[in-house]
Scaffold this active site. Structure first.
Site, mmCIF file in Angstrom:
data_model
loop_
_atom_site.group_PDB
_atom_site.id
_atom_site.type_symbol
_atom_site.label_atom_id
_atom_site.label_comp_id
_atom_site.label_asym_id
_atom_site.label_seq_id
_atom_site.Cartn_x
_atom_site.Cartn_y
_atom_site.Cartn_z
ATOM 1 N N ARG A 96 0.840 -1.210 0.000
ATOM 2 C CA ARG A 96 0.000 0.000 0.000
ATOM 3 C C ARG A 96 0.864 1.244 0.000
ATOM 4 O O ARG A 96 0.598 2.208 -0.723
ATOM 5 C CB ARG A 96 -0.945 0.016 1.199
ATOM 6 N N CYS A 97 1.907 1.254 0.822
ATOM 7 C CA CYS A 97 2.794 2.420 0.867
ATOM 8 C C CYS A 97 3.416 2.710 -0.492
ATOM 9 O O CYS A 97 3.646 3.865 -0.846
ATOM 10 C CB CYS A 97 3.917 2.188 1.874
ATOM 11 N N MET A 98 3.696 1.660 -1.263
ATOM 12 C CA MET A 98 4.411 1.823 -2.531
ATOM 13 C C MET A 98 3.494 2.167 -3.696
ATOM 14 O O MET A 98 3.942 2.178 -4.840
ATOM 15 C CB MET A 98 5.182 0.542 -2.863
#
Length: 437
Positions: free
Chosen positions: A389-391
């Site tokens: 998700r962060c990426m």
């Protein structure tokens, strides 16, 4: 091109990624802490892992865009180039003489070369000086391995510098000095790249600190915002005012989280994997609280709570309750897998998500709950404390139809009640950027 995102789990159509490059190779034991990395990644392997991540998304029909490519294309616009160069030269530690040398250096670069420098940084030895073109006192006192312009290794985590709520982009205000230039790059892409022509904004980098990893679109019209190490209460309040003013949301849930490295954003402890299901770190599942914020009759935010997060979220989403899948059974396993971004999944569609393969117990629990898991390697990508998700910054998701909202789930996990479809008025037309007032 219409970009639209109204949930965490609607089928993903287009996503913005950044393939790690030379900026990761700039990390050393001397600077990795200041550049917010817990280790020194093996760059070639990190690139292999990221390429596999992008390939997995494409295999599921997702269009993948890259920040580096979009930035180079946007920098072909003279105004975009001038603005980004000015932003880079604002660094107060440069001094006047060195600032002129850097300006000369950047002026000779083509758009792709300028994009590379703005992402990978400019090292002391890469700046050519001479007696006729001196670097001045600041340059003379720099170490030979110091940076004139710092690299941006955290650009890998595209979720943090921007987010979308319906057809509005939010360019965030990053709290950590090492990351603040990231939002300049994202802002330039959204304002100058032809693909994003006419984009309207719901947040800007000049506003109070707010980061995309803290913003979860729980359902159409319902936004959760974590408040902790990176996002401030003032940032959460400002977002509430902006989304209420534009009709983008009717409810904001403000969720305090521990101000620790392991829980820097809300999505490190909670992500959605279905329209009615969240993946949560068990150590906070029972203690996480939320303040419910809605717009009052006079437009001023009205605050209620705190209440248990799961209860407040279910109420705002018109659910009887939320299904909770936790990361691991054993406390030590849960803590290890949370640290390894076991909670940080990216939903490709309802009941289909991407997760790091190393979080074996968490992935097994997801599958037992009826969630299909696309496993990717992340031994090197995770060194900056971020998962799938962060990426990724979703640019297009299919709106959730009523039939999806009412879909059945495995009987052993079902606690879903009837869902009242949420209707929102169309976003008001207006300028590109909403003011703080």
């Amino acid at each position: 091109m219409t970009h639209y995102v109204d949930s965490e789990v609607g089928r993903l159509g287009t996503v913005l990624l950044h393939r790690p490059g030379p900026e990761l190779a700039r990390l050393t034991p001397r600077n990795n802490d200041s550049l917010l990395f817990d280790g020194i990644p093996w760059v070639a392997r990190a690139q292999e892992e990221h390429d596999a991540f992008a390939a997995a998304l494409r295999e599921h029909g997702v269009e993948v865009l890259y920040i580096g490519t979009l930035l180079a294309e946007a920098l072909a616009v003279p105004d975009a180039r001038a603005e980004l160069t000015e932003w880079a030269l604002r660094e107060p530690r440069l001094g006047e003489t060195l600032r002129r040398r850097v300006a000369d250096h950047l002026a000779y670069l083509d758009p792709a070369g300028l994009a590379d420098v703005l992402i990978a940084g400019l090292a002391h030895e890469e700046l050519r000086t001479s007696s006729e073109r001196p670097g001045g006192l600041v340059y003379a006192l720099m170490g030979r391995h110091d940076f004139v312009l710092d690299p941006l290794p955290n650009l890998l985590f595209t979720r943090d510098s921007s987010f979308w709520i319906r057809d509005h982009a939010g360019v965030t205000s990053l709290a950590m000095r090492a990351r603040r230039r990231e939002t300049n790059l994202t802002d330039t892409i959204y304002r100058y790249h032809p693909r994003f022509a006419g984009t309207r904004f719901v947040y800007g980098s000049e506003l109070e600190h707010l980061e995309g990893g803290d913003v979860l679109l729980l359902a159409p019209g319902v936004v959760a915002v974590g408040v902790g190490e990176r996002t401030t209460p003032a940032g959460a309040e400002r977002l509430g005012r902006q989304v209420f003013a534009t009709g983008l949301a009717h409810t904001l849930l403000v969720v305090p989280i521990a101000q620790e490295r392991a829980t820097m954003h809300l999505d490190t402890v909670c992500t959605m994997v279905d329209v009615d299901a969240v993946l949560m770190y068990p150590n906070v599942a029972d203690s996480l609280a939320a303040y419910t914020v809605v717009a009052g009759p006079d437009g001023e935010p009205q605050v209620d709570g705190p209440a248990p997060f799961l209860r407040a979220a279910a109420d705002a989403m018109d659910l009887d309750s939320l299904r909770v899948i936790d990361t691991g059974l054993h406390p030590i396993t849960a803590e290890r897998e949370q640290w390894d971004d076991g909670n940080n999944t990216l939903a490709i569609a309802p009941r289909l998500c991407v997760a790091y393969e190393r979080n074996v117990e968490t992935n097994a629990k997801l599958e037992r709950a009826g969630i299909e898991v696309v496993r990717i390697a992340g031994s090197e990508l995770g060194s900056g404390r971020g998962g799938p998700r962060c990426m990724s910054c979703p640019l297009v998701r299919e709106p959730l139809p009523t039939s999806t909202l009412l879909a059945s789930v495995p009987a052993a996990e079902t606690v879903l009640g009837e869902v009242a479809p949420t209707g929102l008025p169309p976003a008001v037309p207006g300028g590109r950027r909403l003011s703080a007032d």
